[in-house]
Design an enzyme around this catalytic site. Structure first.
Site, short mmCIF file in Angstrom:
data_model
loop_
_atom_site.label_atom_id
_atom_site.label_comp_id
_atom_site.label_asym_id
_atom_site.label_seq_id
_atom_site.Cartn_x
_atom_site.Cartn_y
_atom_site.Cartn_z
N GLY A 273 46.26 47.35 41.84
CA GLY A 273 45.33 48.42 41.48
C GLY A 273 45.58 49.03 40.12
N PRO A 316 48.91 42.50 41.29
CA PRO A 316 47.96 42.84 40.23
C PRO A 316 46.92 41.74 40.06
CG PRO A 316 49.96 41.99 39.27
CD PRO A 316 50.21 42.08 40.76
N GLY A 317 45.70 42.14 39.78
CA GLY A 317 44.63 41.18 39.48
C GLY A 317 43.93 41.57 38.20
N ARG A 318 43.27 42.74 38.26
CA ARG A 318 42.53 43.24 37.10
C ARG A 318 43.39 43.30 35.84
NH1 ARG A 318 38.41 47.08 37.84
NH2 ARG A 318 39.38 47.49 39.87
N ARG A 359 29.35 45.58 38.73
CA ARG A 359 30.22 46.75 38.85
C ARG A 359 29.55 48.05 38.40
NH1 ARG A 359 34.26 47.62 36.26
NH2 ARG A 359 35.48 48.66 37.88
N TYR A 363 29.70 50.70 41.29
CA TYR A 363 30.71 51.75 41.15
C TYR A 363 30.42 52.76 40.05
CZ TYR A 363 33.37 48.10 43.61
OH TYR A 363 33.78 47.14 44.48
N CYS A 390 14.80 42.78 38.42
CA CYS A 390 13.74 43.69 38.85
C CYS A 390 14.32 44.87 39.62
CB CYS A 390 12.73 42.91 39.71
SG CYS A 390 11.18 43.81 39.97
N TYR A 420 36.31 40.91 38.40
CA TYR A 420 35.25 41.34 39.31
C TYR A 420 33.84 41.21 38.75
CZ TYR A 420 39.32 43.10 41.73
OH TYR A 420 40.53 43.19 42.35
#
Length: 470
Positions: A273, A316-318, A359, A363, A390, A420
């Site tokens: 995170g 960790p990813g992001r 995203r 979010y 649309c 993401y």
């Protein structure tokens, strides 16, 4: 003319830059630069060359940036753990972005891989990842996914429900193996992030209340088919600072200490995170400081309780992939829209949108943007980059200053899209997904090809009535 003056609809953090061509530090890949003729280059490859060769929209990933960040994160957590006599393992959270090439990159740099579905598991396996260095997550792992994970010998499965516990026992017993497991718990620490990204509060789908951990671990230990490895917690995503992790770890250690009375608890997994910069005002905590702060907090609580610091794991990813990604678009139309009696906003429509970056709609995420095919001497104007779908909520970059002369045919680049965006992409409005291109040392290669309309029609049984649906 679009107003260049502050307006009430412009957020306070959005300050007009002196140069609307600049590339904000920490937001863009380290390899991002302007060529002599003003074209944005990533990994030494000009954006105009990428667009001409691969088309737009286009996901561009700086391979060297991913590898360097993976090494940096691994070194930071290993060093922090070793300073307190422990060890750390880092899993790449593949939900952020996964392809076989990306799995190979992070594995070659020493990271394990965290997967959250059967599809992610199969991609990791296809990339040649050692199953022992794969961890499986998910609040509703399908029985078939659990079967496959245990069959190939994944290193750990994170238990998320009592039903899942019994399913794992049954599969392991039938196969005559012992499966290593962790227990997902909620510490009640609320991350300072979007409600949908905060994952440690009580009223949500992941894990068990911390108060139930001891009883559930006792149940796990009753089964010879399971080897209990430790507790797992994840407090949210896009988090700056170590205070939330430290508070969560303190609560985990309290339960961890009691669990030691019943047997070994070799691992504590604190999730991931860790935040990145999406705009010039974002100030993410340096990973070395973050790692040192988290591990020091856990170690301090362990010392106070007179127990050894367990081995630690992080996911960790992001922070591994996010900054390394840039999405290229072509501008299709622009128009000035009057917002009030004194102000207008420039709407810049591109050939992608919420199908390649959901995203902003999901979010309210903020992004940055720059013209990639040239530099401009025009002054900055308040702009909104929107997609072709649309939906009125089809916004790619909600608030930005772009040169006032941005026009159809310009290439537009949106940075920090490595995490993401590809993972959440869709075929909304029957739009094919963009390709993924890796750049490194002045060369580019596609690692995921562009989808086509033929791909969309290939699954339609109205077009292929003789095929059997499965």
């Amino acid at each position: 003319m679009v107003s260049e003056h502050p307006a009430p609809f412009v957020p306070e953090w959005l300050v007009a830059p002196d140069d609307a061509n600049d590339l904000a530090p920490l937001v863009w890949p380290e390899s991002a630069s302007r060529t002599g003729d003003g074209v944005l280059a990533i990994g030494g490859v000009p954006a105009t060359e990428l667009a001409a060769r691969f088309g737009t929209p286009l996901y561009v990933i700086d391979e060297d940036g991913v590898r360097a960040r993976a090494r940096e994160v691994l070194a930071a957590f290993r060093s922090a753990a070793e300073a307190h006599g422990s060890r750390a393992r880092v899993y790449y959270a593949s939900k952020a972005m996964i392809t076989t090439e990306i799995v190979r990159w992070v594995r070659e740099e020493g990271l394990a891989v965290d997967v959250a579905s059967g599809g992610e598991l199969e991609i990791a396996l296809a990339a040649g990842a050692d199953p022992f260095h794969i961890g499986l997550h998910g609040n509703n792992k399908l029985p078939s996914e659990l079967e496959r994970a245990i069959e190939v010998g994944v290193g750990s499965i994170v238990i998320d429900s009592e039903i899942e516990l019994e399913r794992i026992v049954g599969i392991a017993r039938r196969r005559g193996v012992t499966q290593r497991v962790l227990l997902r718990v909620n510490t009640g620490v609320h991350a300072e992030t979007h409600d949908f990204l905060a994952t440690a509060h009580e009223d949500q789908k992941f894990g068990f209340p911390l108060a139930r951990a001891e009883d559930l671990v006792a149940r796990i230990r009753e089964h010879s088919e399971l080897e209990f490895m430790g507790l797992h917690c994840h407090i949210g995503s896009q988090i700056f600072g170590a205070s939330g992790f430290a508070e969560s770890a303190e609560r985990l250690v309290e339960v961890h200490a009691r669990l030691l009375e019943g047997g070994p608890v070799p691992v504590m997994n604190l999730g991931g995170g860790f935040g990145i910069a999406y705009t010039r005002v974002d100030d993410p905590t340096p990973i070395a400081d973050l790692a040192a702060g988290i591990v020091e907090a856990v170690a301090g609580v362990c010392v106070a309780r007179g127990i050894p610091l367990p081995n630690l794991a992080f996911e960790p990813g992001r922070t591994i992939i996010g900054r390394a990604g840039v999405t290229l678009y072509e501008v299709g139309t622009t128009k000035a829209v009057r917002v009030d009696d004194e102000h207008e906003r420039l709407y810049v429509s591109v050939d992608g949108g919420m199908s390649d970056n959901a995203r902003t709609a999901l979010y309210g995420a903020q992004y940055s943007a720059r013209i990639a095919s040239r530099v401009s001497s025009a002054g900055p104007v308040v702009s909104r980059v929107v997609g072709r779908h649309c939906e009125s909520g089809d916004i790619v970059v909600d608030h930005e200053h772009l040169p006032g002369d941005v026009a159809p045919g310009d290439l537009l680049a949106v940075p920090a899209t490595g995490a993401y965006c590809y993972s959440l992409s869709s075929n909304y409005n029957a739009v094919p997904r963009p390709p993924v291109v890796a750049v490194s040392g002045g060369s580019a290669r596609a690692i995921v090809r562009r989808e086509t309309i033929a791909d969309l029609l290939a699954r339609d049984l109205g077009v292929h009535p003789n095929e059997v649906a499965e």
